[in-house]
Design a protein around this motif. Sequence first.
Motif, mmCIF file in Angstrom:
data_model
loop_
_atom_site.group_PDB
_atom_site.id
_atom_site.type_symbol
_atom_site.label_atom_id
_atom_site.label_comp_id
_atom_site.label_asym_id
_atom_site.label_seq_id
_atom_site.Cartn_x
_atom_site.Cartn_y
_atom_site.Cartn_z
ATOM 1 N N PRO A 297 0.831 -1.207 0.000
ATOM 2 C CA PRO A 297 0.000 0.000 0.000
ATOM 3 C C PRO A 297 0.868 1.261 0.000
ATOM 4 C CG PRO A 297 0.038 -0.982 2.179
ATOM 5 C CD PRO A 297 0.786 -1.913 1.272
ATOM 6 N N ILE A 298 0.394 2.279 -0.713
ATOM 7 C CA ILE A 298 1.085 3.560 -0.745
ATOM 8 C C ILE A 298 0.134 4.642 -0.268
ATOM 9 C CG2 ILE A 298 2.745 2.944 -2.529
ATOM 10 C CD1 ILE A 298 0.957 4.237 -4.590
ATOM 11 N N ASP A 299 0.701 5.668 0.304
ATOM 12 C CA ASP A 299 -0.084 6.761 0.856
ATOM 13 C C ASP A 299 -0.430 7.761 -0.257
ATOM 14 O OD1 ASP A 299 -1.343 8.311 2.838
ATOM 15 O OD2 ASP A 299 0.466 9.538 3.085
ATOM 16 N N TYR A 300 -1.678 8.153 -0.334
ATOM 17 C CA TYR A 300 -2.119 9.077 -1.380
ATOM 18 C C TYR A 300 -1.414 10.423 -1.263
ATOM 19 C CZ TYR A 300 -4.909 12.294 -4.103
ATOM 20 O OH TYR A 300 -5.298 13.257 -4.994
ATOM 21 N N ASP A 301 -1.212 10.907 -0.050
ATOM 22 C CA ASP A 301 -0.562 12.211 0.130
ATOM 23 C C ASP A 301 0.870 12.202 -0.412
ATOM 24 O OD1 ASP A 301 -2.832 13.313 1.309
ATOM 25 O OD2 ASP A 301 -2.214 12.670 3.318
ATOM 26 N N ASP A 302 1.577 11.085 -0.232
ATOM 27 C CA ASP A 302 2.933 10.976 -0.772
ATOM 28 C C ASP A 302 2.906 10.995 -2.297
ATOM 29 O OD1 ASP A 302 3.923 10.818 1.803
ATOM 30 O OD2 ASP A 302 4.053 8.616 1.782
ATOM 31 N N VAL A 303 1.953 10.293 -2.872
ATOM 32 C CA VAL A 303 1.829 10.252 -4.336
ATOM 33 C C VAL A 303 1.471 11.641 -4.863
ATOM 34 C CG1 VAL A 303 0.512 9.295 -6.270
ATOM 35 C CG2 VAL A 303 1.184 7.826 -4.374
ATOM 36 N N HIS A 304 0.537 12.312 -4.210
ATOM 37 C CA HIS A 304 0.127 13.657 -4.641
ATOM 38 C C HIS A 304 1.307 14.626 -4.575
ATOM 39 C CE1 HIS A 304 -1.793 17.602 -4.533
ATOM 40 N NE2 HIS A 304 -2.777 17.028 -5.230
ATOM 41 N N ARG A 305 2.078 14.565 -3.518
ATOM 42 C CA ARG A 305 3.237 15.439 -3.360
ATOM 43 C C ARG A 305 4.260 15.165 -4.460
ATOM 44 N NH1 ARG A 305 4.851 13.658 1.250
ATOM 45 N NH2 ARG A 305 3.092 14.582 2.305
ATOM 46 N N TYR A 306 4.514 13.889 -4.739
ATOM 47 C CA TYR A 306 5.473 13.525 -5.779
ATOM 48 C C TYR A 306 4.995 13.995 -7.158
ATOM 49 C CZ TYR A 306 8.621 10.933 -8.734
ATOM 50 O OH TYR A 306 9.557 10.608 -9.678
ATOM 51 N N VAL A 307 3.730 13.770 -7.458
ATOM 52 C CA VAL A 307 3.176 14.172 -8.755
ATOM 53 C C VAL A 307 3.260 15.690 -8.927
ATOM 54 C CG1 VAL A 307 1.040 14.298 -10.107
ATOM 55 C CG2 VAL A 307 1.686 12.161 -9.015
ATOM 56 N N ALA A 308 2.912 16.443 -7.888
ATOM 57 C CA ALA A 308 2.968 17.905 -7.964
ATOM 58 C C ALA A 308 4.400 18.384 -8.205
ATOM 59 C CB ALA A 308 2.410 18.511 -6.682
ATOM 60 N N GLN A 309 5.367 17.807 -7.503
ATOM 61 C CA GLN A 309 6.760 18.198 -7.692
ATOM 62 C C GLN A 309 7.260 17.807 -9.075
ATOM 63 O OE1 GLN A 309 8.867 16.386 -4.469
ATOM 64 N NE2 GLN A 309 8.128 17.868 -2.948
ATOM 65 N N PHE A 310 6.903 16.613 -9.532
ATOM 66 C CA PHE A 310 7.328 16.155 -10.851
ATOM 67 C C PHE A 310 6.780 17.073 -11.940
ATOM 68 C CE2 PHE A 310 6.593 13.667 -14.701
ATOM 69 C CZ PHE A 310 7.841 13.119 -14.923
ATOM 70 N N LEU A 311 5.499 17.404 -11.863
ATOM 71 C CA LEU A 311 4.891 18.257 -12.888
ATOM 72 C C LEU A 311 5.476 19.660 -12.858
ATOM 73 C CD1 LEU A 311 1.181 17.105 -12.583
ATOM 74 C CD2 LEU A 311 2.775 16.585 -14.428
ATOM 75 N N LEU A 312 5.683 20.198 -11.678
ATOM 76 C CA LEU A 312 6.250 21.541 -11.557
ATOM 77 C C LEU A 312 7.678 21.567 -12.093
ATOM 78 C CD1 LEU A 312 5.690 24.396 -10.527
ATOM 79 C CD2 LEU A 312 6.676 23.698 -8.353
#
Length: 108
Positions: free
Chosen positions: A38-53
């Motif tokens: 299982p992975i935490d949604y908040d960690d995924v959201h943070r990673y996606v936001a940083q990657f896109l930025l």
Amino acid sequence: MVYDKEILRILTEVGSRGLSVAKIARHVHHACNSLFVPIDYDDVHRYVAQFLLRNSKNPDSIIEKTDRGIYRMNLKSQETQQLMLQFAAHDEDTVQETPAEDLSLSLF
């Protein structure tokens, strides 16, 4: 990393419409989350936001940000065009063949 490929795959499927960070993060979370890992949604959201930025700052980068906070593939970039061809070729390889005709005898 797996998230990077998943983000690019999602943006490639969406095309020129693009998606918001929250929707991309949700898709990545659903694609990478499993019962045993299982992975935490908040960690995924943070990673996606940083990657896109990080990948949308340069005008020649693969990803571009629209005026409404929507991210999409930068179709003017040479890297994006090559990436779209790679994903299209990969999708063609995974097309299922038609099932063979059932030649077994009927019991009735």
